[in-house]
Design a protein around this motif. Structure first.
Motif, PDB file in Angstrom:
ATOM      1  N   ASN A 170       2.938   4.441  -5.649  1.00  0.00           N
ATOM      2  CA  ASN A 170       1.732   4.593  -4.502  1.00  0.00           C
ATOM      3  C   ASN A 170       1.392   5.846  -4.388  1.00  0.00           C
ATOM      4  O   ASN A 170       2.480   6.809  -4.326  1.00  0.00           O
ATOM      5  N   SER A 171       0.079   6.074  -4.083  1.00  0.00           N
ATOM      6  CA  SER A 171      -0.096   7.363  -4.035  1.00  0.00           C
ATOM      7  C   SER A 171       0.473   7.810  -2.491  1.00  0.00           C
ATOM      8  O   SER A 171       0.484   8.964  -2.426  1.00  0.00           O
ATOM      9  N   LYS A 172       0.813   6.851  -1.716  1.00  0.00           N
ATOM     10  CA  LYS A 172       1.264   6.817  -0.429  1.00  0.00           C
ATOM     11  C   LYS A 172       2.658   6.947  -0.474  1.00  0.00           C
ATOM     12  O   LYS A 172       3.524   5.762  -0.237  1.00  0.00           O
ATOM     13  N   SER A 173       3.498   7.994  -1.134  1.00  0.00           N
ATOM     14  CA  SER A 173       4.695   8.023  -1.316  1.00  0.00           C
ATOM     15  C   SER A 173       5.182   9.332  -1.456  1.00  0.00           C
ATOM     16  O   SER A 173       4.594  10.350  -1.784  1.00  0.00           O
ATOM     17  N   GLU A 174       6.520   9.558  -1.209  1.00  0.00           N
ATOM     18  CA  GLU A 174       7.213  11.161  -1.618  1.00  0.00           C
ATOM     19  C   GLU A 174       7.298  11.334  -2.800  1.00  0.00           C
ATOM     20  O   GLU A 174       6.875  12.497  -3.402  1.00  0.00           O
ATOM     21  N   LEU A 175       7.481  10.383  -3.595  1.00  0.00           N
ATOM     22  CA  LEU A 175       7.367  10.518  -5.358  1.00  0.00           C
ATOM     23  C   LEU A 175       6.008  11.158  -5.645  1.00  0.00           C
ATOM     24  O   LEU A 175       6.091  12.225  -6.344  1.00  0.00           O
ATOM     25  N   PHE A 176       4.956  10.580  -5.262  1.00  0.00           N
ATOM     26  CA  PHE A 176       3.694  11.164  -5.730  1.00  0.00           C
ATOM     27  C   PHE A 176       3.438  12.555  -4.969  1.00  0.00           C
ATOM     28  O   PHE A 176       2.584  13.131  -5.635  1.00  0.00           O
ATOM     29  N   GLU A 177       3.646  12.613  -3.925  1.00  0.00           N
ATOM     30  CA  GLU A 177       3.416  13.831  -3.125  1.00  0.00           C
ATOM     31  C   GLU A 177       4.062  14.968  -4.081  1.00  0.00           C
ATOM     32  O   GLU A 177       3.603  16.173  -4.161  1.00  0.00           O
ATOM     33  N   LYS A 178       5.442  14.655  -4.486  1.00  0.00           N
ATOM     34  CA  LYS A 178       6.218  15.779  -5.230  1.00  0.00           C
ATOM     35  C   LYS A 178       5.524  16.054  -6.744  1.00  0.00           C
ATOM     36  O   LYS A 178       5.613  17.002  -7.055  1.00  0.00           O
ATOM     37  N   HIS A 179       5.351  14.680  -7.172  1.00  0.00           N
ATOM     38  CA  HIS A 179       5.241  14.789  -8.776  1.00  0.00           C
ATOM     39  C   HIS A 179       3.937  14.081  -8.968  1.00  0.00           C
ATOM     40  O   HIS A 179       3.874  12.971  -9.759  1.00  0.00           O
ATOM     41  N   PRO A 180       2.749  14.317  -8.544  1.00  0.00           N
ATOM     42  CA  PRO A 180       1.352  13.722  -8.917  1.00  0.00           C
ATOM     43  C   PRO A 180       1.137  13.565 -10.331  1.00  0.00           C
ATOM     44  O   PRO A 180       0.527  12.749 -10.885  1.00  0.00           O
ATOM     45  N   ASP A 181       1.948  14.764 -11.140  1.00  0.00           N
ATOM     46  CA  ASP A 181       1.525  14.829 -12.770  1.00  0.00           C
ATOM     47  C   ASP A 181       2.395  13.735 -13.319  1.00  0.00           C
ATOM     48  O   ASP A 181       2.322  13.551 -14.618  1.00  0.00           O
ATOM     49  N   TRP A 182       3.443  13.097 -12.559  1.00  0.00           N
ATOM     50  CA  TRP A 182       4.103  11.938 -13.173  1.00  0.00           C
ATOM     51  C   TRP A 182       3.251  10.533 -13.354  1.00  0.00           C
ATOM     52  O   TRP A 182       3.782   9.721 -14.079  1.00  0.00           O
ATOM     53  N   ALA A 183       2.216  10.575 -12.911  1.00  0.00           N
ATOM     54  CA  ALA A 183       1.435   9.238 -12.657  1.00  0.00           C
ATOM     55  C   ALA A 183       0.273   9.649 -13.722  1.00  0.00           C
ATOM     56  O   ALA A 183      -0.422  10.584 -13.773  1.00  0.00           O
ATOM     57  N   ILE A 184      -0.063   8.279 -14.471  1.00  0.00           N
ATOM     58  CA  ILE A 184      -1.045   8.240 -15.197  1.00  0.00           C
ATOM     59  C   ILE A 184      -2.527   8.443 -14.391  1.00  0.00           C
ATOM     60  O   ILE A 184      -2.771   7.298 -13.729  1.00  0.00           O
ATOM     61  N   HIS A 185      -3.341   9.399 -14.632  1.00  0.00           N
ATOM     62  CA  HIS A 185      -4.583   9.321 -13.610  1.00  0.00           C
ATOM     63  C   HIS A 185      -5.315  10.634 -14.066  1.00  0.00           C
ATOM     64  O   HIS A 185      -4.679  11.837 -14.649  1.00  0.00           O
ATOM     65  N   ASP A 186      -6.629  10.538 -13.811  1.00  0.00           N
ATOM     66  CA  ASP A 186      -7.396  11.927 -14.378  1.00  0.00           C
ATOM     67  C   ASP A 186      -8.028  12.310 -12.968  1.00  0.00           C
ATOM     68  O   ASP A 186      -8.787  11.968 -12.204  1.00  0.00           O
ATOM     69  N   GLU A 187      -7.514  13.556 -12.686  1.00  0.00           N
ATOM     70  CA  GLU A 187      -8.021  14.344 -11.330  1.00  0.00           C
ATOM     71  C   GLU A 187      -9.452  14.580 -11.393  1.00  0.00           C
ATOM     72  O   GLU A 187     -10.016  14.880 -10.440  1.00  0.00           O
ATOM     73  N   LYS A 206       0.740  -1.098  -0.012  1.00  0.00           N
ATOM     74  CA  LYS A 206       0.008   0.152  -0.007  1.00  0.00           C
ATOM     75  C   LYS A 206       0.644   1.109   0.029  1.00  0.00           C
ATOM     76  O   LYS A 206       0.320   2.335  -0.076  1.00  0.00           O
ATOM     77  N   ALA A 207       2.148   1.054   0.166  1.00  0.00           N
ATOM     78  CA  ALA A 207       3.087   2.408   0.451  1.00  0.00           C
ATOM     79  C   ALA A 207       4.245   2.297  -0.139  1.00  0.00           C
ATOM     80  O   ALA A 207       4.703   1.025  -0.251  1.00  0.00           O
ATOM     81  N   GLY A 208       5.048   3.315  -0.597  1.00  0.00           N
ATOM     82  CA  GLY A 208       6.341   3.029  -0.905  1.00  0.00           C
ATOM     83  C   GLY A 208       6.861   3.115  -2.240  1.00  0.00           C
ATOM     84  O   GLY A 208       8.187   3.484  -2.696  1.00  0.00           O
ATOM     85  N   LEU A 209       5.942   2.442  -3.092  1.00  0.00           N
ATOM     86  CA  LEU A 209       6.653   2.445  -4.333  1.00  0.00           C
ATOM     87  C   LEU A 209       6.882   3.999  -5.074  1.00  0.00           C
ATOM     88  O   LEU A 209       5.898   4.622  -4.766  1.00  0.00           O
ATOM     89  N   GLY A 210       7.998   3.890  -5.853  1.00  0.00           N
ATOM     90  CA  GLY A 210       8.377   5.241  -6.101  1.00  0.00           C
ATOM     91  C   GLY A 210       9.656   5.967  -5.521  1.00  0.00           C
ATOM     92  O   GLY A 210      10.468   6.722  -5.882  1.00  0.00           O
ATOM     93  N   ASP A 211       9.752   5.643  -4.133  1.00  0.00           N
ATOM     94  CA  ASP A 211      10.910   5.838  -2.980  1.00  0.00           C
ATOM     95  C   ASP A 211      11.863   4.814  -3.118  1.00  0.00           C
ATOM     96  O   ASP A 211      11.910   4.112  -2.181  1.00  0.00           O
ATOM     97  N   TRP A 212      12.902   4.920  -3.911  1.00  0.00           N
ATOM     98  CA  TRP A 212      13.836   3.746  -4.389  1.00  0.00           C
ATOM     99  C   TRP A 212      15.109   4.114  -3.249  1.00  0.00           C
ATOM    100  O   TRP A 212      16.305   4.267  -3.932  1.00  0.00           O
ATOM    101  N   GLU A 213      14.998   4.280  -2.043  1.00  0.00           N
ATOM    102  CA  GLU A 213      15.960   4.346  -1.130  1.00  0.00           C
ATOM    103  C   GLU A 213      15.781   3.140   0.076  1.00  0.00           C
ATOM    104  O   GLU A 213      14.688   3.112   0.307  1.00  0.00           O
ATOM    105  N   VAL A 214      16.857   2.896   0.397  1.00  0.00           N
ATOM    106  CA  VAL A 214      16.490   1.526   1.437  1.00  0.00           C
ATOM    107  C   VAL A 214      15.893   1.938   2.507  1.00  0.00           C
ATOM    108  O   VAL A 214      16.342   3.178   3.084  1.00  0.00           O
ATOM    109  N   THR A 215      15.288   1.300   3.290  1.00  0.00           N
ATOM    110  CA  THR A 215      14.540   1.393   4.474  1.00  0.00           C
ATOM    111  C   THR A 215      15.631   1.349   5.603  1.00  0.00           C
ATOM    112  O   THR A 215      16.074   0.028   6.013  1.00  0.00           O
ATOM    113  N   HIS A 216      16.078   2.402   6.143  1.00  0.00           N
ATOM    114  CA  HIS A 216      17.135   2.368   7.148  1.00  0.00           C
ATOM    115  C   HIS A 216      16.870   1.622   8.299  1.00  0.00           C
ATOM    116  O   HIS A 216      17.821   1.076   8.926  1.00  0.00           O
ATOM    117  N   SER A 217      15.684   1.500   8.656  1.00  0.00           N
ATOM    118  CA  SER A 217      15.339   1.045  10.055  1.00  0.00           C
ATOM    119  C   SER A 217      15.357  -0.477   9.766  1.00  0.00           C
ATOM    120  O   SER A 217      15.635  -1.289  10.829  1.00  0.00           O
TER     121      SER A 217
END
Length: 728
Positions: free
Chosen positions: A411-428, A370-381
């Motif tokens: 995923n919509s629940k990701s930093e990438l989508f928060e910064k670049h929602p226009d990078w995803a195929i979707h109809d607002e 449900k989360a994380g796709l798009g944020d391709w940095e290792v989970t530090h914890s």
């Protein structure tokens, strides 16, 4: 514009005279495709079939011998690339809306050339409309030894404004037979490559997909057509074809009013009226086909040889055995757990440990899908030492390290989508529909292409010893709208896939020696364009060995064993570890199971099976495959592989679900040298187990093994036998 049209028309008028009756022979060692320029200046198919032995016979072929029932008023033939709006009444290859709003297209021969390419000869034929500055170039590459022909087309124009393409086939093939029988390959998640057959009658049969990405989830981009009889394994003429396109495709099979069949492979034009600017080239996907005159078994070997030689990435190279962690841990792992699994990989005897999903993202860590796709940095914890620590752990364990990515998704629940929602195929303007909680990144956008490529680049720069990528794609395109293309939405489905290829090409160019697995929620990506950039593909998430027997049988029609990944897992514990491993050993062998689940005997067995598989690679991975007993037609299955020198063979035989004391038939092998003597020996036995195979250790001639065969089937559910056959 007016001058261009007049010049084009004059050129075509001159060429009509010069090119009259020009003949093109596109040949393999077994097949001829004959094309002819008619007296009207247009290009027609005059023959497609078994190779003609005499040049004089080719001169006797005529372009107008297959007219419709209205031949008394309309002289028509089988036009090779028929345009819409002409005198042809059936499905065209090309449909264009010109700048003046008119929609007819007539293509005339202009010029041609031939050249030698790796493995064969390429014929290029240039066609042009006589009223509009529109050019179509047809390409054919014939591979003589493999009996494969590859064909595609290029479309361009010089009209002032963009033209609209609404149909754009790769080619058209015609047949005049008494009957036609189609075998198609339907699919769903965990139900890939399911084969079914039907007779083609008057009208159209269409196989298509509209999913955009993960496009082959419901149907695969290949088919078989039996000519004059249903498709059979070892006899009869059969057309086997596949389209190299990772997006929406469409196969049209049209039987006309007098019983002729036309076959049209193409990108699916659904929602794709493509706007083509002046001087840009629209290139259609490659359509690859073979005509086999001895059933699908021979046709499959044609494809297997061609793929290894010319199409599959590193087709002649070795493949890595591996241990994957997904079925063992899913998302629940840490650095220490993975380090222990790497030691298990070494103990098992495989070459590599493959880390699957769940290793990335921090603000929204990847704990589930449900989360994380798009944020391709290792989970530090979870992995405080990052990927470098894992690479080092693998090195210490004595295995290579590979990693899973899904870079085309977000995923919509990701930093990438928060910064670049226009990078995803979707109809607002619509409520968002999430397939598997994710959206597809818009790869028609060059910035998105750069970002997706950077996922691989960043990993490789930090960890140049990464030895393998598993590249997943779990969602079709939903919420259909490209923010990047704006008012050119008809280009979206096509430009998105071209963007995917742009990324794959960059990865291959910069990391040519890194093997990659093509995955798409299972086998929803399985085409020869994508496989130019991948060494193998994941056939299915379904690893139940009973189901895998059917899935692997279906995919083997078009793909060699070394392109098909198969893993031993815990699916269907009613079957033994031996049976599961023997089924996986028919393809590129891997494991996705915890060794702690196994008994000491089972682990020892798997170690032996891995060793045997590696030793027998010249037969299994690079030899000739013969499908002997179909699970669709019996309660058993058998296939054998033979090395190119015919000195080594391997027989895999499976009792799938035998009936009580049914009649058991010998399995007759194929592909051996009839004059050689072969020792047969059962391998892949459980420790301290004696073989019950009656012929174990005996020597037979190849002739005997192919005509009399071996008694290997039993009455027991889910039993397997692996027989090594060695020339004396």
């Amino acid at each position: 514009m007016k001058k261009l049209i007049i010049a084009g028309a004059l050129a075509c008028m001159t060429l009509h005279t010069n090119a009259e009756n020009k003949v093109f022979r596109i040949s393999t060692n077994q097949t001829d495709l004959i094309l002819q320029v008619a007296d009207n200046g247009r290009l027609y198919q005059t023959y497609l079939g078994e190779k003609l032995l005499h040049e004089e016979d080719i001169k006797n072929l005529r372009w107008d011998v297959h007219p419709g029932s209205d031949a008394s008023v309309s002289q028509r033939g089988w036009e090779v690339y028929s345009g819409s709006g002409n005198e042809e009444f059936y499905e065209p290859a090309l449909a264009i809306t010109h700048n003046d709003g008119k929609t007819s297209t007539y293509l005339y021969y202009v010029s041609s050339s031939t050249k030698e390419v790796e493995g064969g000869t390429q014929t290029t034929i240039n066609l042009r409309d006589d009223k509009y500055p529109v050019d179509v170039t047809l390409h054919y590459v014939a591979y003589p030894e493999e009996n494969i022909i590859k064909t595609w087309s290029e479309i361009k124009h010089q009209e002032k404004k963009p033209i609209i393409l609404s149909t754009y086939a790769s080619t058209m093939l015609y047949f005049n037979r008494a009957s036609y029988y189609l075998t198609e390959f339907s699919s769903d998640w965990a139900k890939e490559a399911q084969m079914s057959s039907q007779q083609l009658q008057f009208g159209k049969k269409v196989i298509d997909t509209k999913l955009g990405s993960r496009a082959a989830m419901h149907t695969h981009p290949f088919f078989e057509v039996g000519l004059d009889q249903p498709v059979a394994e070892n006899q009869g003429e059969v057309l086997m074809g596949t389209l190299g396109w990772t997006g929406n495709f469409r196969f049209t099979f049209e039987v006309d009013n007098v019983g002729n069949l036309r076959v049209i492979p193409a990108i699916n034009p659904y929602a794709s009226n493509y706007e083509l600017p002046k001087n840009e080239v629209f290139t259609t996907p490659e359509f690859i086909f073979t005509l086999s005159y001895n059933g699908t078994s021979e046709g499959s070997r044609n494809f297997h040889n061609w793929a290894r030689n010319y199409s599959l990435k590193n087709g002649k190279g070795e493949r890595l055995t591996l241990l994957n962690n997904w079925e063992n841990t899913a998302f629940d792992f840490d650095q220490e757990i993975l380090a222990e699994l790497m030691k298990e990989a070494k103990h098992l005897g495989v070459d590599m440990f493959l880390l699957d999903d769940g290793w990335f993202a921090n603000k929204y860590p990847r704990k589930d899908d449900k989360a994380g796709l798009g944020d391709w940095e290792v989970t530090h914890s979870k992995l405080p030492g990052g990927i470098p620590a894992l690479v080092n752990s693998a090195k210490e364990a004595g295995v290579k390290f590979g990693i899973w990515i899904e870079p085309e998704m977000v995923n919509s629940k990701s930093e990438l989508f928060e910064k670049h929602p226009d990078w995803a195929i979707h109809d607002e303007n619509r409520e968002t529909y999430y397939y598997r909680n994710q959206l597809v990144l818009d790869l028609s956008n060059p910035k998105v292409q750069d970002y997706v490529y950077s996922v691989v680049e960043n990993l490789m720069k930090e960890n140049p010893e990464i030895a393998f990528f598993k590249w997943d794609c779990n969602s079709p395109i939903t919420n259909i709208y490209s923010p990047y293309l704006k008012n050119k939405q008809g280009n979206m489905y096509i430009d998105h896939i071209r963007g995917v290829y742009n990324v794959m090409k960059r990865v291959k160019e910069n990391y040519p020696d890194v093997p990659m697995m093509l995955c798409s929620g299972g086998g929803a990506r399985c085409d020869y364009e994508a496989l130019k950039y991948f060494t193998e593909f994941w056939c299915s998430d379904n690893t139940d060995p009973i189901e895998r027997i059917y899935i692997q049988w279906g995919f083997s029609q078009f793909f060699p064993a070394k392109a098909m990944c198969a893993h031993v897992t815990s699916w269907n514990k009613n079957t033994s570890v031996k049976f599961r491993t023997d089924v996986a050993s028919m393809c590129k062998l891997g494991f996705d199971i915890g060794l702690k689940e196994m008994s000491a005997e089972e682990l020892e067995y798997c170690q032996t099976a891995v060793s045997n598989w590696k030793r027998l690679n010249p037969a299994i991975m690079d030899g000739d495959q013969y499908r002997l007993v179909s699970p669709y037609k019996s309660n058993h299955m058998a296939v054998n592989y033979v090395s190119k020198d015919q000195n080594k063979a391997v027989l895999f035989a499976y009792d799938v679900n035998p009936r009580f004391h049914e009649k058991l038939m010998n399995v007759k092998l194929q592909g051996l040298d009839a004059n050689k003597m072969y020792k047969v020996e059962e391998i892949n036995l459980m420790p301290d187990t004696e073989s019950t195979f009656k012929s174990n250790g005996k020597v037979y001639s190849g002739d005997y093994l192919m005509k009399v065969g071996l008694e290997v089937f039993t009455f027991k559910y889910a039993q397997s036998h692996v027989i090594e056959i060695t020339a004396e």
